[in-house]
Design an enzyme around this catalytic site. Structure first.
Site, PDB file in Angstrom:
ATOM      1  CB  CYS A   2      -0.909   0.004   1.235  1.00  0.00           C
ATOM      2  SG  CYS A   2      -1.831  -1.522   1.470  1.00  0.00           S
ATOM      3  CG  ASN A  13       3.828   0.039   2.063  1.00  0.00           C
ATOM      4  OD1 ASN A  13       3.347  -0.841   1.358  1.00  0.00           O
ATOM      5  ND2 ASN A  13       4.919   0.700   1.730  1.00  0.00           N
ATOM      6  CG  LEU A  68      -1.944  -4.033  -4.469  1.00  0.00           C
ATOM      7  CD1 LEU A  68      -2.844  -3.878  -5.690  1.00  0.00           C
ATOM      8  CD2 LEU A  68      -0.480  -4.070  -4.900  1.00  0.00           C
ATOM      9  N   GLY A  78      14.331 -12.255  -7.315  1.00  0.00           N
ATOM     10  CA  GLY A  78      15.584 -12.820  -6.820  1.00  0.00           C
ATOM     11  C   GLY A  78      16.508 -11.800  -6.202  1.00  0.00           C
ATOM     12  CB  ILE A  80      11.842  -8.081 -19.965  1.00  0.00           C
ATOM     13  CG1 ILE A  80      10.495  -7.635 -19.394  1.00  0.00           C
ATOM     14  CG2 ILE A  80      12.328  -7.077 -20.999  1.00  0.00           C
ATOM     15  CD1 ILE A  80       9.433  -7.359 -20.415  1.00  0.00           C
ATOM     16  CB  ILE A 134      -1.921  -8.729  -0.828  1.00  0.00           C
ATOM     17  CG1 ILE A 134      -1.384  -7.609  -1.732  1.00  0.00           C
ATOM     18  CG2 ILE A 134      -1.125 -10.018  -1.000  1.00  0.00           C
ATOM     19  CD1 ILE A 134      -1.391  -7.939  -3.212  1.00  0.00           C
TER      20      ILE A 134
END
Length: 631
Positions: free
Chosen positions: A2, A75, A51, A364, A291, A53
């Site tokens: 958050c 948070n 947010l 990681g 990516i 979770i």
């Protein structure tokens, strides 16, 4: 995960304007797209962006205890909250939700500030205790989650997860801290120990602050620190088994979520190790993503595919253009302070990709700091052997002279840059390492500063922060010192800032199992030869993971995210490089010598020299000060 914000009046219990508080939290809407909340009382206001979770229905914040004596805005994530909850219930506490937030509240009620020693997680939180008018704020051991705060003119202390939350409060003065400019140009980020805005502070990792109405603002109190002064005596085989046990526990605890969960997978040792252990524990295919780049020399997706196939993950990848500089303004907005780690661009892209399918992703990050995985650790360890053989009285003058006359070869790989090595060996270990990890040298910075900035800095140099950390480290040798300083400076200032801002920018929670404090404490006691051996870092981790991963994954050269910044400034960003010297915000600050900046830009664009890292720093600094100071 958050965004939090708050206002606390230290002197008198003035009313807190809820509109002002809302503006602070709304400035961080990206950190909490699922909800918002605010709580105010005389002298205090706590705000939150959520947010969701864990406990999607019952975890709204700010949250109060049943009797409303304590209120929290939080948070982060506490990975062992269920174990703590069981203990608290056995002590008579009753819970109304299934959230880790409520566990922190009652842990504080039961144990006070000592509750921090029981929490295993990433966190930054503030708890207001109405009974004694105290505000208790704390940050996790390694600094995974950020916490900015500042005293302001109306007698209050304001705080938030990001600097932009403080900037939304009109009481904050916007005055630059010139020492932080030197820190930034030295390291490429503004360290956790300072801020580009004078008067703004960051609560240090592993510290708490206890504010009380009617009393002066106290200094932060440290509740945890790394200690490299001890050594394991067990056999290598036993240490391998213990490391795997810790890793399994750490990865498993970070797989708790009520939303879709996955992992970043680069194909390197660290992310591959995390995915291997996730696959072992999960009943379903682990969702992974990576990516790739359209330049083959930068692309690692082939390795990621091999690991994904080995563990039958649900793998997704996306190729992005190596010239993905269109993100520059987006990153400048999210970082607030200048940030010159070019890997932030691909990190943002991989977070974007992950967020399409999951809300939580394991990374990681952390193994390089814990287990000496950077090339600079290997080089420093080798240099320390030389320093131990040759006294400083000889090294200083002799090698210093050789280094000064040896030709400069920035283009060459580090082992072949004899000039850099000779100059480093002529100094003490801390002096040599501090300059080796820097982006620009003190002499290089001095060459571009204006006379006024030089005068105002009065001899200050950013490298002093790292040198002091190394000299005062609880350590046995030079490698210990270097790792300790990296964990205090580099880790929270660069790595964790990068991951926090890029993941939160897209509403993604990133979790770092290799930053579990139990792993950090274990790794700090490893003998040097179980960290660095035969020119390889992270020796024990690689040896331990041989039971899961093939040698060509474990022992291939480290790559990491690379961006072709040098080419950018000779191509599409050449005009930005030229403008820095004459027409931008930097020229209006009066901090720099315009002729020196112009020469740096011209020499780079013409190919005479490679000043790409410095030019990137200056571009990001300019974009930051435009936003912070409206210049």
């Amino acid at each position: 995960m958050c965004g939090i914000a708050g206002i606390f009046h230290l002197e008198t219990a003035k009313p807190v304007d809820p509109v002002r508080l809302r503006k602070m939290t709304d400035s961080m809407g990206h950190r909490g797209p699922d909800g918002s909340g605010a709580w105010t009382a005389p002298g205090i206001g706590l705000g939150h962006r959520r947010l969701s979770i864990v406990d999607l229905e019952g975890g709204a914040q700010p949250m109060t205890t049943a009797d409303e004596a304590q209120i929290i805005t939080f948070n982060g994530m506490i990975y062992n909250f269920l174990e703590i909850k069981d203990e608290l219930e056995s002590l008579g506490h009753a819970f109304e939700t299934s959230s880790d937030t409520e566990v922190i509240l009652y842990a504080y009620r039961q144990w006070g500030v000592e509750c921090l020693k029981r929490l295993n997680g990433m966190f930054a939180f503030a708890i207001y205790d109405q009974r004694n008018k105290q505000l208790f704020v704390a940050r996790d051991r390694l600094g995974v989650k950020p916490f900015f705060y500042a005293p302001v003119s109306d007698g209050s202390v304001i705080f938030g997860s990001e600097l932009k939350a403080l900037l939304a409060n009109p009481s904050l003065r916007r005055e630059p801290n010139i020492r932080a400019v030197d820190d930034y140009l030295a390291f490429g980020y503004v360290p956790d120990q300072t801020s580009l805005l004078k008067g703004v502070r960051k609560l240090p990792a592993g510290h708490y602050l206890l504010l009380e109405q009617g009393k002066p603002e106290p200094d932060p109190v440290q509740y945890w620190d790394m200690d490299f002064s001890q050594r394991h005596t067990a056999s290598t085989g036993d240490l391998e088994d213990e490391l795997i046990s810790i890793l399994k526990a750490s990865v498993g605890s970070r797989m708790v979520a009520d939303v879709p969960l996955g992992a970043f997978l680069s194909g390197g040792v660290d992310s591959s190790a995390v995915v291997a252990l996730m696959a072992e524990k999960s009943r379903q295919a682990v969702k992974t993503c990576s990516i790739g780049f359209d330049q083959q020399s930068l692309d690692e997706t082939g390795y990621a595919k091999r690991v994904a196939k080995r563990f039958q993950t649900d793998h997704r990848e996306r190729t992005v253009a190596a010239d993905d500089f269109a993100l520059i303004d987006t990153l400048a907005d999210h970082f607030d302070e200048p940030f010159a780690d070019g890997s932030a661009l691909p990190t943002y892209r991989v977070c974007e990709l992950a967020r399409e399918n999951v809300t939580v992703a394991l990374s990681g990050d952390g193994a390089d700091e814990a287990l000496a995985g950077y090339r600079r650790h290997v080089f420093h360890q080798g240099e320390e052997r030389v320093r131990a053989l040759i006294p400083q009285s000889f090294r200083g003058p002799a090698l210093g002279w050789l280094g000064s006359v040896y030709p400069k070869a920035d283009w060459a790989p580090r082992p072949f840059r004899a000039k850099s090595t000779l100059l480093s060996l002529s100094r003490s270990g801390p002096e040599g390492y501090a300059e080796a990890v820097g982006v620009t040298t003190p002499a290089g910075r001095n060459a571009i500063y204006s006379a006024k900035l030089k005068s105002d800095l009065a001899g200050y140099r950013g490298e002093g922060r790292m040198i002091d950390l190394m000299k005062n480290a609880p350590a046995r040798d030079g490698l210990d010192q270097a790792q300790y300083a990296d964990m205090k400076l580099w880790l929270p200032g660069d790595i964790l800032t990068k991951v926090d801002r890029t993941s939160m920018a897209v509403g993604l929670e990133a979790r770092e199992p290799l930053l579990d404090y139990r792993l950090m404490e274990f790794a700090a006691k490893l003998p040097t030869n179980l960290r660095v051996r035969k020119g390889q870092g992270k020796y024990l981790l690689k040896k331990s993971m041989e039971r899961y991963l093939p040698d060509d994954i474990l022992y291939r050269p480290k790559m990491g995210f690379v961006t072709p910044i040098a080419q950018w400034f000779r191509g599409p960003l050449a005009d930005q490089a030229r403008d820095i010297a004459k027409s931008g915000a930097l020229s209006r600050t009066g901090w720099f010598d315009e002729k020196s900046l112009a020469k740096i830009a011209d020499d780079h664009i013409s190919g005479k020299s490679d000043h790409s890292r410095l030019l990137w720093q200056l571009v990001m600094l300019e974009k930051s000060i435009q936003r912070l100071f409206n210049v």
